[in-house]
Design a protein around this motif. Structure first.
Motif, short mmCIF file in Angstrom:
data_model
loop_
_atom_site.label_atom_id
_atom_site.label_comp_id
_atom_site.label_asym_id
_atom_site.label_seq_id
_atom_site.Cartn_x
_atom_site.Cartn_y
_atom_site.Cartn_z
N LYS A 1 0.82 -1.22 0.00
CA LYS A 1 0.00 0.00 0.00
C LYS A 1 0.85 1.26 0.00
O LYS A 1 0.42 2.31 -0.50
N LYS A 2 2.03 1.19 0.60
CA LYS A 2 2.95 2.33 0.58
C LYS A 2 4.37 1.80 0.54
O LYS A 2 4.63 0.64 0.91
N PRO A 3 5.32 2.60 0.09
CA PRO A 3 6.70 2.13 -0.02
C PRO A 3 7.28 1.81 1.36
O PRO A 3 7.03 2.54 2.33
N PRO A 4 8.06 0.75 1.47
CA PRO A 4 8.81 0.53 2.71
C PRO A 4 9.80 1.68 2.93
O PRO A 4 10.17 2.39 1.99
N LEU A 5 10.22 1.84 4.16
CA LEU A 5 11.24 2.85 4.45
C LEU A 5 12.52 2.53 3.69
O LEU A 5 13.21 3.43 3.21
N LEU A 6 12.83 1.25 3.58
CA LEU A 6 14.02 0.82 2.85
C LEU A 6 13.82 -0.62 2.37
O LEU A 6 13.34 -1.47 3.13
N THR A 7 14.18 -0.87 1.11
CA THR A 7 14.12 -2.21 0.54
C THR A 7 15.54 -2.70 0.27
O THR A 7 16.32 -2.01 -0.40
#
Length: 452
Positions: free
Chosen positions: A409-415
């Motif tokens: 639903k929203k981007p992770p803080l860091l991938t």
């Protein structure tokens, strides 16, 4: 929270990730390095963390590059549990016992024929070490939360890669961390497809095929072509086969072709004790695949299952035409080498590659057009015709990886991007940043990453 990648970073083998949080040390996967010698030598190196310092091992699935280091970890002092799905436990038992046995046999053969550079070749671990690992397994159902303590809980979700393969989702101190393990195809042959995940603060994702798209082809017809061509040449077709998932997929497709009366009238063998045992596990988990009772019955009537050594020797020495599925899938060992010993120098025979071939493996050498390969201590001329079908892959390609990612639903803080050769990981990173606008980084071996 801190992540440290001890394998599967910059390479597709040796997956090991340490997650440290709240005075707990959790190990996500515990795989063997395979392929290049410089990678295989890492299996003999001491881990930068002691086995008895690890609290729990989590296993995404049973493949050797994710589970094969477990007997060494236990031998070196790990006393905790190995958490995984029920099917993963059953398949890991087969894979680890087979791995220990093969390593014993290879050390014995090297000593007997004097092609070891050491005073005495010894196995990395043996079958007894594998047996000692099995009591550490503890299984959990999918799609249910389980607590580790008051601040950490986890659940397993189907990843569609092989039977029992899972994503691992942690909730820790109000943050969600997801480990993808290996992600399957959007339309698998015999498994239900991967589940979508809607939320993650941090994500670790594989990139085995982060730089490419799989062939869009009629896979049955693609399989039939080398069979017919080899039959018309009067030769034998050898299919180096991963014993878990790939063997079952091919047997299923062969059974469909047989029902359609498209196969030549020659015997088909699955010569792999691990493949035979894994097939039986698949049939025991009726709710975890999409095969019908009729499919299963047809599969069992299509292929001769070979387990014992004497029958294997008989099939190897038999000069009649046949189709043989044998491990290992990357030609790193196993019974397939005995077939190649007899067949690889004759141009009327064929070898069909149906899976990923890591750098440094004999399978990669065949795909690269090498003129010879070395096994059993000597070089063998490659005169057999080499075929390949890329559409068989059990790993998601770039478009399927993006399909899975787009459901957050929203981007992770860091991938974090791992489990890929450098060009594969870099291509996926570029695609994620350009198409999704996410912040991502390529995991580096033994780097420490602190999470907010």
């Amino acid at each position: 929270m801190k992540l440290t990648f001890l394998g599967g970073a910059g390479t597709v083998t040796g997956s090991k990730i340490i997650l440290e949080v709240n005075y707990k040390k959790l190990l996500i996967d515990c795989g063997l390095f395979q392929g290049l010698k410089e990678l295989r030598l890492k299996n003999w190196e001491k881990l930068p963390i002691n086995g008895d310092d690890i609290d729990i091992v989590f296993l995404t699935h049973a493949h050797l590059d994710h589970s094969g280091y477990l007997p060494i970890l236990v031998k070196n002092g790990y006393k905790g549990k190995i958490y995984c799905s029920e099917a993963t436990k059953d398949l890991a038992k087969i894979i680890l016992l087979d791995s220990g046995k093969i390593q014993e046999e290879e050390a014995h053969r090297a000593n007997k024929h004097h092609y070891t550079k050491h005073e005495k070749a010894v196995p990395l671990y043996d079958r007894e070490d594998a047996v000692n690992t099995l009591s550490h397994f503890q299984t959990f159902k999918l799609n249910e939360w389980f607590p580790i303590n008051d601040t950490i809980k986890f659940k397993f979700l189907n990843s569609g890669h092989i039977l029992g393969s899972t994503f691992i989702v942690f909730e820790i101190n109000g943050k969600t961390i997801v480990f993808s393990g290996d992600i399957g195809r959007k339309k698998p042959i015999i498994l239900p497809k991967y589940e979508y995940i809607s939320n993650a603060d941090y994500l670790v994702i594989e990139s085995t095929y982060g730089n490419r798209l799989h062939e869009q082809t009629d896979i049955k017809e693609a399989l039939l072509k080398p069979i017919i061509k080899t039959y018309e040449k009067g030769g034998t077709l050898v299919i180096p086969t991963f014993s878990v998932e790939r063997a079952q997929e091919i047997i299923f497709l062969l059974s469909v072709l047989k029902r359609e009366n498209k196969l030549p009238n020659i015997p088909i063998y699955l010569d792999s004790p691990m493949g035979v045992n894994a097939t039986e596990v698949y049939l025991n988990y009726k709710n975890d695949h999409i095969l019908s009772y009729e499919d299963v019955s047809s599969m069992l009537s299509t292929v001769h299952l070979v387990s014992d050594v004497e029958t294997s020797k008989s099939v190897v020495s038999n000069k009649n035409q046949k189709i043989v599925l044998a491990g290992s899938g990357m030609l790193t060992g196993g019974r397939v080498l005995h077939y190649l010993d007899n067949l690889i120098s004759d141009p009327k025979n064929s070898i069909l590659i149906v899976g990923y071939q890591a750098v440094g493996t004999r399978g990669r050498a065949l795909l690269s057009g090498d003129s010879e390969i070395k096994f059993f201590g000597s070089y063998h001329k490659i005169n057999a015709e080499i075929f390949t079908i890329n559409a068989f892959s059990g790993h998601a390609d770039q478009s399927e990886l993006l399909d899975w990612l787009k459901h957050f639903k929203k981007p992770p803080l860091l991938t974090f991007i791992n489990h890929g050769e450098p060009h594969q990981s870099q291509a996926l990173k570029t695609k994620i940043k350009n198409d999704l606008g996410w912040k991502c980084t390529i995991a580096k071996m033994e780097n420490e990453y602190y999470l907010d």
